[in-house]
Design a protein around this motif. Sequence first.
Motif, PDB file in Angstrom:
ATOM      1  N   ASN A  81      50.544  -2.898 -20.909  1.00 34.95           N
ATOM      2  CA  ASN A  81      51.952  -2.540 -21.058  1.00 34.95           C
ATOM      3  C   ASN A  81      52.745  -2.795 -19.785  1.00 34.95           C
ATOM      4  OD1 ASN A  81      52.734  -1.270 -23.756  1.00 34.95           O
ATOM      5  ND2 ASN A  81      50.792  -0.247 -23.360  1.00 34.95           N
ATOM      6  N   VAL A  82      52.153  -2.499 -18.656  1.00 32.30           N
ATOM      7  CA  VAL A  82      52.847  -2.704 -17.384  1.00 32.30           C
ATOM      8  C   VAL A  82      52.974  -4.183 -17.052  1.00 32.30           C
ATOM      9  CG1 VAL A  82      52.679  -2.355 -14.886  1.00 32.30           C
ATOM     10  CG2 VAL A  82      52.189  -0.466 -16.443  1.00 32.30           C
ATOM     11  N   GLY A  83      51.937  -4.957 -17.404  1.00 29.44           N
ATOM     12  CA  GLY A  83      51.897  -6.363 -16.990  1.00 29.44           C
ATOM     13  C   GLY A  83      52.553  -7.339 -17.933  1.00 29.44           C
ATOM     14  N   SER A  84      53.240  -6.858 -18.970  1.00 28.82           N
ATOM     15  CA  SER A  84      53.819  -7.772 -19.957  1.00 28.82           C
ATOM     16  C   SER A  84      55.339  -7.814 -19.904  1.00 28.82           C
ATOM     17  CB  SER A  84      53.364  -7.366 -21.367  1.00 28.82           C
ATOM     18  OG  SER A  84      51.965  -7.451 -21.487  1.00 28.82           O
ATOM     19  N   SER A  85      55.910  -7.424 -18.788  1.00 24.69           N
ATOM     20  CA  SER A  85      57.360  -7.421 -18.645  1.00 24.69           C
ATOM     21  C   SER A  85      57.927  -8.824 -18.866  1.00 24.69           C
ATOM     22  CB  SER A  85      57.736  -6.932 -17.244  1.00 24.69           C
ATOM     23  OG  SER A  85      59.128  -6.968 -17.059  1.00 24.69           O
ATOM     24  N   GLY A  86      58.948  -8.910 -19.712  1.00 19.55           N
ATOM     25  CA  GLY A  86      59.598 -10.190 -19.959  1.00 19.55           C
ATOM     26  C   GLY A  86      58.938 -11.035 -21.021  1.00 19.55           C
ATOM     27  N   ALA A  87      57.870 -10.559 -21.616  1.00 17.72           N
ATOM     28  CA  ALA A  87      57.179 -11.318 -22.659  1.00 17.72           C
ATOM     29  C   ALA A  87      56.680 -10.362 -23.742  1.00 17.72           C
ATOM     30  CB  ALA A  87      55.999 -12.092 -22.069  1.00 17.72           C
ATOM     31  N   VAL A  88      56.473 -10.901 -24.929  1.00 18.98           N
ATOM     32  CA  VAL A  88      55.879 -10.111 -26.001  1.00 18.98           C
ATOM     33  C   VAL A  88      54.394  -9.932 -25.686  1.00 18.98           C
ATOM     34  CG1 VAL A  88      55.351 -10.018 -28.458  1.00 18.98           C
ATOM     35  CG2 VAL A  88      57.524 -11.018 -27.683  1.00 18.98           C
ATOM     36  N   ALA A  89      53.917  -8.718 -25.739  1.00 23.26           N
ATOM     37  CA  ALA A  89      52.496  -8.448 -25.506  1.00 23.26           C
ATOM     38  C   ALA A  89      51.751  -8.528 -26.834  1.00 23.26           C
ATOM     39  CB  ALA A  89      52.315  -7.068 -24.881  1.00 23.26           C
ATOM     40  N   VAL A  90      50.846  -9.480 -26.943  1.00 20.66           N
ATOM     41  CA  VAL A  90      50.015  -9.600 -28.132  1.00 20.66           C
ATOM     42  C   VAL A  90      48.714  -8.861 -27.831  1.00 20.66           C
ATOM     43  CG1 VAL A  90      48.872 -11.158 -29.742  1.00 20.66           C
ATOM     44  CG2 VAL A  90      51.078 -11.801 -28.734  1.00 20.66           C
ATOM     45  N   MET A  91      48.589  -7.682 -28.402  1.00 27.30           N
ATOM     46  CA  MET A  91      47.486  -6.781 -28.076  1.00 27.30           C
ATOM     47  C   MET A  91      46.256  -7.026 -28.956  1.00 27.30           C
ATOM     48  SD  MET A  91      48.803  -4.868 -25.654  1.00 27.30           S
ATOM     49  CE  MET A  91      50.281  -4.010 -25.065  1.00 27.30           C
ATOM     50  N   ASP A  92      45.177  -7.379 -28.323  1.00 24.46           N
ATOM     51  CA  ASP A  92      43.884  -7.497 -28.992  1.00 24.46           C
ATOM     52  C   ASP A  92      43.241  -6.117 -28.942  1.00 24.46           C
ATOM     53  OD1 ASP A  92      41.291  -7.994 -29.776  1.00 24.46           O
ATOM     54  OD2 ASP A  92      40.868  -9.508 -28.237  1.00 24.46           O
ATOM     55  N   ARG A  93      43.494  -5.304 -29.995  1.00 18.88           N
ATOM     56  CA  ARG A  93      43.124  -3.893 -30.099  1.00 18.88           C
ATOM     57  C   ARG A  93      44.220  -3.029 -29.447  1.00 18.88           C
ATOM     58  NH1 ARG A  93      38.724  -6.886 -28.749  1.00 18.88           N
ATOM     59  NH2 ARG A  93      36.822  -6.677 -29.987  1.00 18.88           N
ATOM     60  N   TYR A  94      44.290  -1.788 -29.932  1.00 11.44           N
ATOM     61  CA  TYR A  94      45.269  -0.864 -29.357  1.00 11.44           C
ATOM     62  C   TYR A  94      44.744   0.558 -29.539  1.00 11.44           C
ATOM     63  CZ  TYR A  94      49.904   0.080 -27.417  1.00 11.44           C
ATOM     64  OH  TYR A  94      50.944   0.441 -26.585  1.00 11.44           O
ATOM     65  N   ALA A  95      45.611   1.547 -29.385  1.00 13.57           N
ATOM     66  CA  ALA A  95      45.167   2.940 -29.388  1.00 13.57           C
ATOM     67  C   ALA A  95      44.429   3.319 -30.665  1.00 13.57           C
ATOM     68  CB  ALA A  95      46.362   3.869 -29.179  1.00 13.57           C
ATOM     69  N   VAL A  96      44.893   2.823 -31.820  1.00 14.12           N
ATOM     70  CA  VAL A  96      44.240   3.207 -33.078  1.00 14.12           C
ATOM     71  C   VAL A  96      42.769   2.832 -33.096  1.00 14.12           C
ATOM     72  CG1 VAL A  96      46.359   3.174 -34.454  1.00 14.12           C
ATOM     73  CG2 VAL A  96      44.970   1.089 -34.249  1.00 14.12           C
ATOM     74  N   CYS A  97      42.400   1.799 -32.351  1.00 16.95           N
ATOM     75  CA  CYS A  97      40.993   1.381 -32.305  1.00 16.95           C
ATOM     76  C   CYS A  97      40.122   2.464 -31.675  1.00 16.95           C
ATOM     77  CB  CYS A  97      40.854   0.073 -31.533  1.00 16.95           C
ATOM     78  SG  CYS A  97      41.728  -1.314 -32.303  1.00 16.95           S
ATOM     79  N   GLN A  98      40.695   3.225 -30.737  1.00 12.96           N
ATOM     80  CA  GLN A  98      39.933   4.311 -30.136  1.00 12.96           C
ATOM     81  C   GLN A  98      39.745   5.452 -31.121  1.00 12.96           C
ATOM     82  OE1 GLN A  98      38.406   4.001 -27.244  1.00 12.96           O
ATOM     83  NE2 GLN A  98      37.382   5.921 -27.773  1.00 12.96           N
ATOM     84  N   TYR A  99      40.765   5.738 -31.912  1.00 10.92           N
ATOM     85  CA  TYR A  99      40.634   6.801 -32.914  1.00 10.92           C
ATOM     86  C   TYR A  99      39.588   6.405 -33.963  1.00 10.92           C
ATOM     87  CZ  TYR A  99      45.303   7.495 -30.901  1.00 10.92           C
ATOM     88  OH  TYR A  99      46.358   7.625 -30.042  1.00 10.92           O
ATOM     89  N   VAL A 100      39.588   5.124 -34.320  1.00 11.52           N
ATOM     90  CA  VAL A 100      38.592   4.623 -35.273  1.00 11.52           C
ATOM     91  C   VAL A 100      37.188   4.742 -34.691  1.00 11.52           C
ATOM     92  CG1 VAL A 100      37.679   2.494 -36.314  1.00 11.52           C
ATOM     93  CG2 VAL A 100      40.089   3.100 -36.598  1.00 11.52           C
ATOM     94  N   SER A 101      37.032   4.396 -33.413  1.00 12.69           N
ATOM     95  CA  SER A 101      35.712   4.490 -32.787  1.00 12.69           C
ATOM     96  C   SER A 101      35.196   5.923 -32.810  1.00 12.69           C
ATOM     97  CB  SER A 101      35.786   3.969 -31.347  1.00 12.69           C
ATOM     98  OG  SER A 101      34.522   4.013 -30.734  1.00 12.69           O
ATOM     99  N   LEU A 102      36.068   6.867 -32.513  1.00 11.59           N
ATOM    100  CA  LEU A 102      35.659   8.269 -32.527  1.00 11.59           C
ATOM    101  C   LEU A 102      35.226   8.701 -33.922  1.00 11.59           C
ATOM    102  CD1 LEU A 102      38.498   9.696 -30.265  1.00 11.59           C
ATOM    103  CD2 LEU A 102      36.076   9.580 -29.674  1.00 11.59           C
ATOM    104  N   ARG A 103      35.991   8.314 -34.939  1.00  8.16           N
ATOM    105  CA  ARG A 103      35.631   8.681 -36.307  1.00  8.16           C
ATOM    106  C   ARG A 103      34.353   7.982 -36.754  1.00  8.16           C
ATOM    107  NH1 ARG A 103      41.096   9.667 -39.911  1.00  8.16           N
ATOM    108  NH2 ARG A 103      42.245  10.853 -38.322  1.00  8.16           N
ATOM    109  N   THR A 104      34.192   6.731 -36.338  1.00 14.36           N
ATOM    110  CA  THR A 104      32.997   5.978 -36.725  1.00 14.36           C
ATOM    111  C   THR A 104      31.742   6.608 -36.155  1.00 14.36           C
ATOM    112  OG1 THR A 104      34.284   3.922 -36.828  1.00 14.36           O
ATOM    113  CG2 THR A 104      31.894   3.708 -36.631  1.00 14.36           C
ATOM    114  N   HIS A 105      31.845   7.134 -34.933  1.00 12.60           N
ATOM    115  CA  HIS A 105      30.689   7.755 -34.291  1.00 12.60           C
ATOM    116  C   HIS A 105      30.544   9.230 -34.634  1.00 12.60           C
ATOM    117  CE1 HIS A 105      30.907   4.106 -31.752  1.00 12.60           C
ATOM    118  NE2 HIS A 105      29.622   4.307 -31.593  1.00 12.60           N
ATOM    119  N   GLY A 106      31.412   9.710 -35.526  1.00 15.00           N
ATOM    120  CA  GLY A 106      31.272  11.084 -35.988  1.00 15.00           C
ATOM    121  C   GLY A 106      31.705  12.141 -34.999  1.00 15.00           C
ATOM    122  N   VAL A 107      32.617  11.789 -34.096  1.00 20.72           N
ATOM    123  CA  VAL A 107      33.094  12.762 -33.118  1.00 20.72           C
ATOM    124  C   VAL A 107      34.618  12.834 -33.155  1.00 20.72           C
ATOM    125  CG1 VAL A 107      31.132  12.654 -31.569  1.00 20.72           C
ATOM    126  CG2 VAL A 107      32.969  10.998 -31.303  1.00 20.72           C
TER     127      VAL A 107
END
Length: 206
Positions: A81-107
């Motif tokens: 987020n900090v390093g994408s000033s002036g350009a569209v940031a195309v994010m390969d994964r984002y916050a939701v991926c962490q929530y999915v990981s937690l649910r996938t691992h049962g925590v």
Amino acid sequence: MRRIALVGIDGAGKTTQAHLLAKGMTAAGLPARYRRNAGGRRWLDRLAVRLGRPDARRLIGRSGLMLFEAVLRWLAIARANVGSSGAVAVMDRYAVCQYVSLRTHGVGGGWERIARLAYRVFPRPDITFLLWLPPAEARQRIEARGTDRESLEHLVRSATAYWSLPESTEFVVIDARGDTAQVAGLIRQQLTVRLPAGAPITGPPA
């Protein structure tokens, strides 16, 4: 539009499509930068094998793995987020991926509440593409690339977790079963109609 996220289970093609989208947008006159927001589990799995353990979870425990992954992904997203000033940031994964990981691992539960508090400092993407791929096909792709391994059970749990998120109603679902060019075309098509004045997004330069 400042942030575009591509999410989905391992093997769905997130990294490939994020690279292509960033190149295509830049070629169309809309500067974009690829940003990888991995949690580091693949790297830690390889380290665990070198140390004689089957995987990262057996090396540092489930709680240790979740903390390691959450912190590393948080730092990656902050940097993106900090390093994408002036350009569209195309994010390969984002916050939701962490929530999915937690649910996938049962925590989920308390762990997820803490993660959401920590990650809510980040702006939501303007659009989130969920690359949908049947878990069995995703596993075949993972085996074909030969860089890591994932069980079918894990992939099924991960796919289920994406649909269980409250954010799932906002996802733009992309059928990732086609070849690379076909999937890229579907993403461009969905994105073009959401850009001001329907600005076209081309494919990457040859």
